[in-house]
Each structure stands twice: as structure tokens, then as C-alpha cells.
Design a protein around this motif. Structure first.
Motif, PDB file in Angstrom:
ATOM      1  N   UNK A 132      -0.628  16.214  -0.678  1.00 50.59           N
ATOM      2  CA  UNK A 132       0.643  16.689  -1.246  1.00 50.59           C
ATOM      3  C   UNK A 132       1.170  17.862  -0.427  1.00 50.59           C
ATOM      4  N   UNK A 133       0.266  18.728  -0.012  1.00 45.84           N
ATOM      5  CA  UNK A 133       0.685  19.878   0.801  1.00 45.84           C
ATOM      6  C   UNK A 133       1.235  19.381   2.139  1.00 45.84           C
ATOM      7  N   UNK A 134       0.530  18.419   2.719  1.00 47.51           N
ATOM      8  CA  UNK A 134       0.971  17.883   4.018  1.00 47.51           C
ATOM      9  C   UNK A 134       2.325  17.193   3.909  1.00 47.51           C
ATOM     10  N   UNK A 135       2.613  16.588   2.769  1.00 46.90           N
ATOM     11  CA  UNK A 135       3.863  15.829   2.614  1.00 46.90           C
ATOM     12  C   UNK A 135       4.791  16.467   1.570  1.00 46.90           C
ATOM     13  N   UNK A 136       4.756  17.791   1.514  1.00 42.33           N
ATOM     14  CA  UNK A 136       5.559  18.477   0.491  1.00 42.33           C
ATOM     15  C   UNK A 136       7.055  18.252   0.690  1.00 42.33           C
ATOM     16  N   UNK A 137       7.470  17.981   1.937  1.00 47.03           N
ATOM     17  CA  UNK A 137       8.902  17.811   2.188  1.00 47.03           C
ATOM     18  C   UNK A 137       9.292  16.385   2.532  1.00 47.03           C
ATOM     19  N   UNK A 138       8.354  15.438   2.402  1.00 47.78           N
ATOM     20  CA  UNK A 138       8.644  14.038   2.780  1.00 47.78           C
ATOM     21  C   UNK A 138       9.421  13.349   1.659  1.00 47.78           C
ATOM     22  N   UNK A 139      10.658  12.975   1.947  1.00 45.20           N
ATOM     23  CA  UNK A 139      11.521  12.423   0.898  1.00 45.20           C
ATOM     24  C   UNK A 139      11.204  10.955   0.623  1.00 45.20           C
TER      25      UNK A 139
ATOM     26  N   UNK B 261       9.955  14.143  -3.489  1.00 48.12           N
ATOM     27  CA  UNK B 261       9.134  14.163  -2.278  1.00 48.12           C
ATOM     28  C   UNK B 261       7.794  13.468  -2.582  1.00 48.12           C
ATOM     29  N   UNK B 262       7.199  12.941  -1.516  1.00 50.44           N
ATOM     30  CA  UNK B 262       5.916  12.254  -1.646  1.00 50.44           C
ATOM     31  C   UNK B 262       4.865  13.227  -2.203  1.00 50.44           C
ATOM     32  N   UNK B 263       4.926  14.468  -1.726  1.00 46.48           N
ATOM     33  CA  UNK B 263       3.991  15.478  -2.228  1.00 46.48           C
ATOM     34  C   UNK B 263       4.128  15.683  -3.732  1.00 46.48           C
TER      35      UNK B 263
ATOM     36  N   UNK C 250      -7.347   9.479   0.870  1.00 43.28           N
ATOM     37  CA  UNK C 250      -7.661  10.269   2.063  1.00 43.28           C
ATOM     38  C   UNK C 250      -7.122   9.622   3.322  1.00 43.28           C
ATOM     39  N   UNK C 251      -7.162   8.280   3.422  1.00 42.23           N
ATOM     40  CA  UNK C 251      -6.637   7.763   4.686  1.00 42.23           C
ATOM     41  C   UNK C 251      -5.440   6.828   4.597  1.00 42.23           C
ATOM     42  N   UNK C 252      -4.678   6.891   3.512  1.00 45.49           N
ATOM     43  CA  UNK C 252      -3.473   6.062   3.554  1.00 45.49           C
ATOM     44  C   UNK C 252      -2.383   6.752   4.392  1.00 45.49           C
ATOM     45  N   UNK C 253      -1.608   5.916   5.085  1.00 45.71           N
ATOM     46  CA  UNK C 253      -0.590   6.455   5.997  1.00 45.71           C
ATOM     47  C   UNK C 253       0.805   6.143   5.456  1.00 45.71           C
ATOM     48  N   UNK C 254       1.552   7.167   5.068  1.00 45.11           N
ATOM     49  CA  UNK C 254       2.911   6.898   4.578  1.00 45.11           C
ATOM     50  C   UNK C 254       3.865   6.639   5.741  1.00 45.11           C
ATOM     51  N   UNK C 255       4.822   5.770   5.528  1.00 44.60           N
ATOM     52  CA  UNK C 255       5.878   5.524   6.523  1.00 44.60           C
ATOM     53  C   UNK C 255       7.073   6.390   6.105  1.00 44.60           C
ATOM     54  N   UNK C 256       7.128   7.579   6.688  1.00 46.47           N
ATOM     55  CA  UNK C 256       8.096   8.582   6.211  1.00 46.47           C
ATOM     56  C   UNK C 256       9.537   8.136   6.438  1.00 46.47           C
ATOM     57  N   UNK C 257       9.766   7.426   7.552  1.00 53.04           N
ATOM     58  CA  UNK C 257      11.126   6.956   7.847  1.00 53.04           C
ATOM     59  C   UNK C 257      11.608   5.975   6.778  1.00 53.04           C
TER      60      UNK C 257
ATOM     61  N   UNK D 103      10.445   5.540   3.770  1.00 54.22           N
ATOM     62  CA  UNK D 103      10.576   6.178   2.449  1.00 54.22           C
ATOM     63  C   UNK D 103      11.903   6.919   2.345  1.00 54.22           C
ATOM     64  N   UNK D 104      12.233   7.620   3.418  1.00 51.28           N
ATOM     65  CA  UNK D 104      13.467   8.405   3.392  1.00 51.28           C
ATOM     66  C   UNK D 104      14.682   7.475   3.329  1.00 51.28           C
ATOM     67  N   UNK D 105      14.635   6.408   4.101  1.00 51.65           N
ATOM     68  CA  UNK D 105      15.758   5.461   4.089  1.00 51.65           C
ATOM     69  C   UNK D 105      15.908   4.857   2.692  1.00 51.65           C
ATOM     70  N   UNK D 106      14.779   4.527   2.088  1.00 54.08           N
ATOM     71  CA  UNK D 106      14.826   3.938   0.742  1.00 54.08           C
ATOM     72  C   UNK D 106      15.352   4.941  -0.274  1.00 54.08           C
ATOM     73  N   UNK D 107      15.042   6.226  -0.027  1.00 49.89           N
ATOM     74  CA  UNK D 107      15.501   7.263  -0.961  1.00 49.89           C
ATOM     75  C   UNK D 107      17.023   7.332  -0.979  1.00 49.89           C
TER      76      UNK D 107
END
Ligand code: ARG
Length: 460
Positions: free
Chosen positions: A144-151, A165-167, A348-355, A357-361
Motif C-alpha cells: 500500500x505504501x509503494x502504491x499509495x498514489x497509483x490510481x 488508489x491501489x494503496x 507479496x509478488x503480484x504485479x499491478x499494471x498501473x497504466x 488501472x489508471x486508464x480504467x479509472x
């Protein structure tokens, strides 16, 4: 041959079917360590109270250590004819220590013995689960800390609602699991009274010291009513209730992982370590672990429902029905432990696709509320009117198959003439989440502070 523990009144042994329905050793042998621990505490008290002589106490204690060694090394032979773990240990003890062994069961019954053993087991298991839940919370808070700003899109009705945000989303589960740990801690606190010495149901005429055995076994105090002591299984039910709620939380998260990992969403990818393939479809990456966490929640809830149903018709005090408490509890708490470990691994090892997620947002008019809020703030419209104006704008955009920010100023002014260029600034998803600064809101600064607060608390 009639039973050597109570054969006095019996001419013959049990029917084979009787033995089959009656024996619990196949599953309650798991309580062997607790059984020996409880017996040693009881024995020390009997000796101290002058109820068992020192020489006999020594023979019994030494014999119990031999039994422990045999069970640990795997050389102990468990016998169904001896019903349960208590009789198996006592019978072997008699063979090792001779007639003195028969003194161990003074001022004790299997009814208070099994309640004590099972409480010790449930208590140990709660402690293990607590450590596991803490680990999962730490994994979530770190990410959550790592992705606090990931929309990403926030949903209600699984329809795009407002950007979050994902976080923030991950921290929602940290809150749930924090409450779960609180429920287990509560259950543990109420559990921690010792039934040993309640004997069969009425207490005993021997001058025992129940406070001493309670203390020796790490309980806060002895239970206060002997009938309640041997007929109470609230401690199992409370643990299973806490486990059911926890399993429900894990299942909801698992369901989200199943949705997020579909190619249609593709918000996150699980690592190879937590994914399976298909024997026929080479392209597949299936989230089996998440599906199993979702599926196994049913078993945990089933254990709670089964046990509470079994208990509800029982008159005081002990009834053999209560032997049915163990298998579901063993299964459910072990299942929850496995699910918690699987979730921690996936997180611990899932990888979010930030692009993505943001586009979907940004799709599904998720910033419509921001537009309405702007109308309230800038034009001083009452919120209900702003809602109506925004609804019309969304309708026009949807008909034109355009996102809100692609409407022209003129099209907007046709609906509300006072709208000006400044409006376009609030239609972005980043801007939207940054503006949600109310306490508990999704603004990245809030999320960062909450994640740090949790990580600090969890490190203690
Ligand atoms: N195996 C029994 C149980 O798990 C132990 C208690 C037996 N007590 C009795 N009165 N038969 O509940």
C-alpha cells in the motif's frame, strides 16, 4: 475382553460398530502434547496437596516423559479400542509405570481433561494465526505504501464509481484483518480460564488446588462453575466465528484477485509461483490459489454452523455429541492458516499494471462526482441541482460515446451557462484522488500516512 479402564461393570467388550462410532483417537491424537502437559500440571498439584505420594508422582511423571518420547519418535501405538488420546496415554502409562499410574486420574475426569486439552490447543492455534494475520497485514501495508498514489477505479455495484488508489484499496483489507485479530484476541481472553479439576461435572471432594493448575497451564484463573466447565464449547465457537469472518474477508479479496487477473481487467498479474496453467489451453494463467481461498471459506463457515447446531440441543453437562467439536475445528483453523499463507504469498509478488488501472479509472465517467462538486464549489449550486446538471452532461457524453473531458465548453454551457474553462481541471483522475483529503479518504498523502502508521504498529 471388557475395557480395562472401566471393565468392572462390563462382561463383554463393545461391538465393532460401537467402537467405530465411539473412537476419536484417529483425530484427537493431535492433542497428545496438550494431554501430557495437562496431566503433568494435575500431577504436580496432586503431589503438592498430599493427594499422591512423592514416589508415585515421580513414577507417573517419568512415565509420562517416556510416553512423550514414544509419541515424538513415532513408536507409540495408538489403539482404537482405547477410544481417545486420554485413554491411550493413560493405558500406556500404566504399562510403563505400573499401578502408581492409576493415581493420576484422581480428582479428574475425561470431561474436564478434554476441555482443558482442547482449550490449550485452540489457544496455541489462535496465537499462530495471529502471527500469520500480522504477516499478511504487513505485506499489504508495504505494498500500500509503494502504491499509495497509483490510481485505479473504485467500484460500487462493481460499476465504476470514483477513482481511488491501489494503496487505499489494499489498506481496506488491513483494516478488516486488524479487526479480525481483535476478535481472535477477544476470544483468547475469554477462553483463558482453566476447566481442569471440575472433574466429571460436580467438582471433587479431594482438596485440590485449581488455582495452581490454572496458573501452571498459563490460564488466568480456574473456571468458576463445574457444570459450565465441562459443557462449555464457547471457546471453540468464538474461535470459529472469528475464523469465519476472517475467511470471509480473505474470500472477498480472493474474488477481487480473480476479477483483476482476467485478461478483460488485467489490473494485476500473479507470479508464476501462485498461478496454474491449463492442460489444454496454452494461453491460460489461472488464479487457482485465489479461487481456493474463496472456496475454502465455505468450509470454515460450515464448521461454525455445524458446531453451533450440534451444541444447541445439549442438556448440561457433558454429552458425547461434544466429541464432534474437534474435527471441524481442526479442519477450519488449519484451512484458515493455509489460506492466510496463500494470500500473503500472492500479495507479496503480484504485479499491478498501473497504466491499465489508471486508464480504467478514467472510464465509466468516474469523475462525475468531481464535476458535481465543482459546480457546488464554484457556482454555489445546491448539490442536488449539481447532481442533475452533471447527470445531463454525462448523458450527452455517453450518447456521443465520449469521455466527459472531451465535451466542448459550448456543449457544457448549453446545459449550465455559468460553467467555465476551470471545470476541465477537475476531470482528471489524478486530480480527483488528490482532492479526497478528508480523514480516511483516498488522497495519496492520506494513504501514505495510514500505511506508515500501520507498518509502525505492526513492527511492534
Ligand atoms: N473423547 C471424548 C471427547 O472428545 C473425551 C471425553 C469423554 N468423556 C466421557 N464421559 N465419555 O469428548
Amino acid at each position: 475382553m471388557s475395557n480395562k479402564m472401566w471393565g468392572g461393570r462390563f462382561q463383554s467388550g463393545p461391538d465393532a460398530i460401537m467402537e467405530e462410532i465411539n473412537a476419536s483417537i484417529d483425530f484427537d491424537k493431535r492433542l497428545w502434547a496438550q494431554d501430557i502437559r495437562g496431566s503433568l500440571a494435575h500431577l504436580a498439584m496432586l503431589e503438592k496437596q498430599g493427594i499422591v505420594a512423592a514416589a508415585d508422582a515421580k513414577a507417573i511423571a517419568d512415565g509420562l516423559e517416556v510416553v512423550r518420547g514414544e509419541i515424538e519418535s513415532g513408536s507409540f501405538t495408538f489403539s482404537r479400542a482405547l477410544e481417545d488420546i486420554h485413554m491411550n496415554v493413560e493405558s500406556r502409562l500404566a504399562a510403563i509405570a505400573g499401578p502408581a499410574a492409576g493415581r493420576l486420574h484422581t480428582a479428574r475426569s475425561r470431561n474436564d481433561q478434554v476441555a482443558t486439552d482442547f482449550k490449550l490447543w485452540v489457544r496455541d492455534t489462535i496465537d499462530d494465526l495471529d502471527a500469520q494475520l500480522k504477516d499478511l497485514m504487513t505485506a499489504l501495508a508495504e505494498r500500500a505504501l509503494a502504491f499509495s498514489g497509483a490510481v485505479m477505479p473504485g467500484f460500487t455495484h462493481l460499476q465504476s464509481a470514483q477513482p481511488v488508489t491501489f494503496g487505499h484499496h489494499l489498506l481496506a483489507y488491513v483494516e478488516m484483518l486488524g479487526r479480525d485479530r481483535g476478535r481472535f484476541a477477544d476470544a483468547r481472553r475469554r477462553l483463558n480460564e482453566c476447566p481442569l479439576g471440575a472433574a466429571a461435572l460436580a467438582g471433587t471432594s479431594f482438596p485440590i488446588d485449581r488455582h495452581a493448575t490454572a496458573k501452571a497451564l498459563g490460564f488466568d484463573r480456574p473456571t468458576a462453575n463445574s457444570l459450565d466447565s465441562v459443557s462449555d464449547r464457547d471457546f471453540v465457537l468464538e474461535a470459529l466465528a472469528a475464523a469465519s469472518i476472517t475467511a470471509m474477508h480473505l474470500s472477498r479479496f480472493a474474488e477481487e484477485i480473480v476479477i483483476w487477473t482476467t485478461p478483460q481487467f488485467a489490473f494485476v498479474a500473479l507470479s508464476d509461483k501462485f498461478t496454474t496453467g491449463s492442460s489444454i489451453m496454452p494461453q491460460k494463467r489461472n488464479p487457482d490459489a485465489a479461487e481456493l481461498v474463496r472456496g475454502k471459506a465455505g468450509r470454515v463457515v460450515g464448521a461454525l454452523v455445524g458446531l453451533i447446531t450440534m451444541m444447541k440441543g445439549l442438556p448440561l453437562a457433558y454429552g458425547k455429541d461434544m466429541q464432534e467439536d474437534k474435527e471441524p475445528a481442526f479442519d477450519a483453523l488449519q484451512t484458515l492458516s493455509l489460506c492466510t499463507a496463500a494470500m500473503a504469498g500472492m500479495v507479496r509478488d503480484m504485479v499491478p499494471d498501473l497504466k491499465r488501472m489508471k486508464a480504467a479509472a478514467g472510464s465509466g465517467y468516474a469523475t462525475a462526482t468531481d464535476l458535481a462538486d465543482w459546480l457546488v464549489r464554484e457556482l454555489n449550486l445546491p448539490f442536488r441541482e449539481a447532481h442533475h446538471v452533471t447527470g445531463r452532461l454525462v448523458g450527452i457524453a455517453a450518447d456521443a460515446k465520449l469521455p466527459l473531458e472531451k465535451l466542448s465548453l459550448a456543449e457544457m454551457q448549453a446545459v449550465e451557462p455559468r460553467i467555465h474553462q476551470g471545470l476541465f481541471a477537475v476531470l482528471g483522475v489524478e486530480k480527483s484522488v488528490r482532492s479526497r483529503t478528508s480523514y480516511g479518504g483516498t488522497a495519496p498523502a492520506n494513504v501514505k500516512a495510514q500505511a506508515r502508521k500501520w507498518l509502525k504498529a505492526l513492527a511492534k
